[in-house]
Enzyme design. Structure first.
Site, PDB file in Angstrom:
ATOM      1  N   ASP A  62     -18.311  -0.144  12.119  1.00 20.10           N
ATOM      2  CA  ASP A  62     -18.125  -1.573  11.843  1.00 20.10           C
ATOM      3  C   ASP A  62     -17.163  -2.182  12.865  1.00 20.10           C
ATOM      4  OD1 ASP A  62     -15.836  -0.420  10.898  1.00 20.10           O
ATOM      5  OD2 ASP A  62     -15.965  -1.253   8.872  1.00 20.10           O
ATOM      6  N   SER A  63     -16.679  -1.355  13.804  1.00 21.88           N
ATOM      7  CA  SER A  63     -15.934  -1.880  14.955  1.00 21.88           C
ATOM      8  C   SER A  63     -16.838  -2.777  15.802  1.00 21.88           C
ATOM      9  CB  SER A  63     -15.363  -0.737  15.809  1.00 21.88           C
ATOM     10  OG  SER A  63     -16.361   0.218  16.096  1.00 21.88           O
ATOM     11  N   ASP A  96     -21.592   2.959   9.390  1.00 18.55           N
ATOM     12  CA  ASP A  96     -20.538   2.482   8.485  1.00 18.55           C
ATOM     13  C   ASP A  96     -21.112   1.570   7.414  1.00 18.55           C
ATOM     14  OD1 ASP A  96     -18.055   3.562   9.119  1.00 18.55           O
ATOM     15  OD2 ASP A  96     -17.636   2.072  10.670  1.00 18.55           O
ATOM     16  N   LYS A 133     -20.844   6.336   6.506  1.00 21.92           N
ATOM     17  CA  LYS A 133     -19.385   6.539   6.443  1.00 21.92           C
ATOM     18  C   LYS A 133     -18.784   5.448   5.569  1.00 21.92           C
ATOM     19  CE  LYS A 133     -16.516   5.914  10.159  1.00 21.92           C
ATOM     20  NZ  LYS A 133     -15.670   4.768   9.709  1.00 21.92           N
ATOM     21  N   GLU A 136     -14.909   4.104   3.871  1.00 20.94           N
ATOM     22  CA  GLU A 136     -13.446   4.211   3.966  1.00 20.94           C
ATOM     23  C   GLU A 136     -12.833   4.352   2.571  1.00 20.94           C
ATOM     24  OE1 GLU A 136     -11.778   0.966   6.210  1.00 20.94           O
ATOM     25  OE2 GLU A 136     -13.057   1.356   7.954  1.00 20.94           O
ATOM     26  N   GLU A 149      -7.895   8.681  10.835  1.00 19.41           N
ATOM     27  CA  GLU A 149      -7.499   7.718  11.866  1.00 19.41           C
ATOM     28  C   GLU A 149      -5.993   7.499  11.857  1.00 19.41           C
ATOM     29  OE1 GLU A 149      -9.928   4.213  12.027  1.00 19.41           O
ATOM     30  OE2 GLU A 149      -8.618   3.208  13.450  1.00 19.41           O
TER      31      GLU A 149
HETATM   32  O1  KIV Z   1     -15.806   1.536  13.173  1.00 18.14           O
HETATM   33  C1  KIV Z   1     -15.398   2.432  13.922  1.00 18.14           C
HETATM   34  O2  KIV Z   1     -15.558   2.402  15.144  1.00 18.14           O
HETATM   35  C2  KIV Z   1     -14.689   3.547  13.305  1.00 18.14           C
HETATM   36  C3  KIV Z   1     -14.011   4.518  14.229  1.00 18.14           C
HETATM   37  C4  KIV Z   1     -12.776   3.932  14.755  1.00 18.14           C
HETATM   38  C5  KIV Z   1     -13.802   5.826  13.586  1.00 18.14           C
HETATM   39  O3  KIV Z   1     -14.639   3.653  12.124  1.00 18.14           O
END
Ligand code: KIV
Length: 272
Positions: free
Chosen positions: A52-53, A91, A121, A123, A190
């Protein structure tokens, strides 16, 4: 030092657990589009994270919170079309799984069905336990994410190192063990102290992938645009830049602009 890369035709969640058992480190990078994912996969990266980055590096938002489920599906399906070897983890975005486990499962199913990603993934630790259970029960592999969890940035208030205090460190260790017991296949840690990350990696049999968590873990992940030096305003201590694409691209584009203005481009061989 050059390290021999083992020949795996296709990386699965089982491959990753076996890699940890065999002491082989896991490489993971983000990707959000077809062209970049093709390069990342072709270079032998084990896991591609459609993170989600994307909210930051692709859309220019300050945090990861605004990206939507539909936007994540768009990015993930573009990546999946490019990949033939890596495991593609997607994510679950903020707001698509926190309210209740049924909503979490609905969001998870949408990503799996509509993008073709291989795993998800999420969180968080014990607070999202029921959602993780539901998703796993549907046969969808889950990667955990503990430590600095950017979707909770407004709760933390800053992007500084997490779990420096004993109580938070102990909670993180407990959460990692819980995620393993629930059936997660790996965990991202992280921005936490390297010693703590090493202790977590030694306490669970599933792979621990670090970002800013030292080298005592089972693998590393970086944001692609950061490690290629495309983003140049972000320089945390954990980031190694392998290229300086911001400068190289600026130079190339500026050269193109000059060539167009001076009618150097196109030349006789570049036209019909
Ligand atoms: O969204 C992302 O890029 C991440 C990484 C920083 C692990 O969750």
């Amino acid at each position: 030092m050059s390290v021999a890369k083992k020949e795996y035709k296709r990386i699965t969640v089982k491959t990753l657990v076996d890699m940890k058992a065999n002491g082989e480190k896991i490489s993971m990078l983000t990707a959000y589009d077809y062209t970049m994912a093709k390069i990342v996969d072709g270079a032998g990266t084990d896991v591609i994270l459609v993170g989600d980055s994307a909210s930051n590096v692709m859309a220019g938002h300050e945090t990861t919170l605004p990206i939507t489920l539909d936007q994540m599906i768009y990015h993930a399906s573009s990546v999946v079309r490019a990949v033939s070897r890596a495991l593609v983890v997607v994510d679950l975005p903020f707001g698509s799984y926190q309210s209740d486990p049924k909503e979490a499962l609905r969001s998870a199913i949408r990503i799996m069905k509509e993008s073709g990603g291989h795993a998800l993934k999420l969180e968080g630790g014990k607070e999202i336990k029921e959602s993780i259970k539901r998703i796993l029960n549907a046969g969808i592999p889950v990667m955990g994410h503990l430590g600095l969890t950017p979707q909770s940035i407004y709760k933390f208030g800053t992007y500084t190192v997490r779990a420096k205090e004993e109580q938070e460190a102990m909670q993180l260790l407990e959460d990692a063990k819980l995620l393993e017991r629930l059936g997660c296949f790996a965990i991202v840690l992280e921005k936490i102290p390297a010693e703590l990350a090493k202790q977590v990696a030694a306490s669970v049999s599933i792979p621990i992938i670090g970002i800013g968590a030292g080298n005592g873990v089972d693998g590393q992940v970086l944001v692609l645009h950061d490690m290629l030096g495309m983003t140049h305003e972000f320089h945390p201590r954990f980031l190694r830049r392998y290229l300086n694409l911001y400068e190289d691209m600026t130079q190339a584009i500026s050269q193109y602009v000059d060539d167009v203005k001076s009618i150097d481009f196109p030349n006789d061989n570049e036209q019909y």
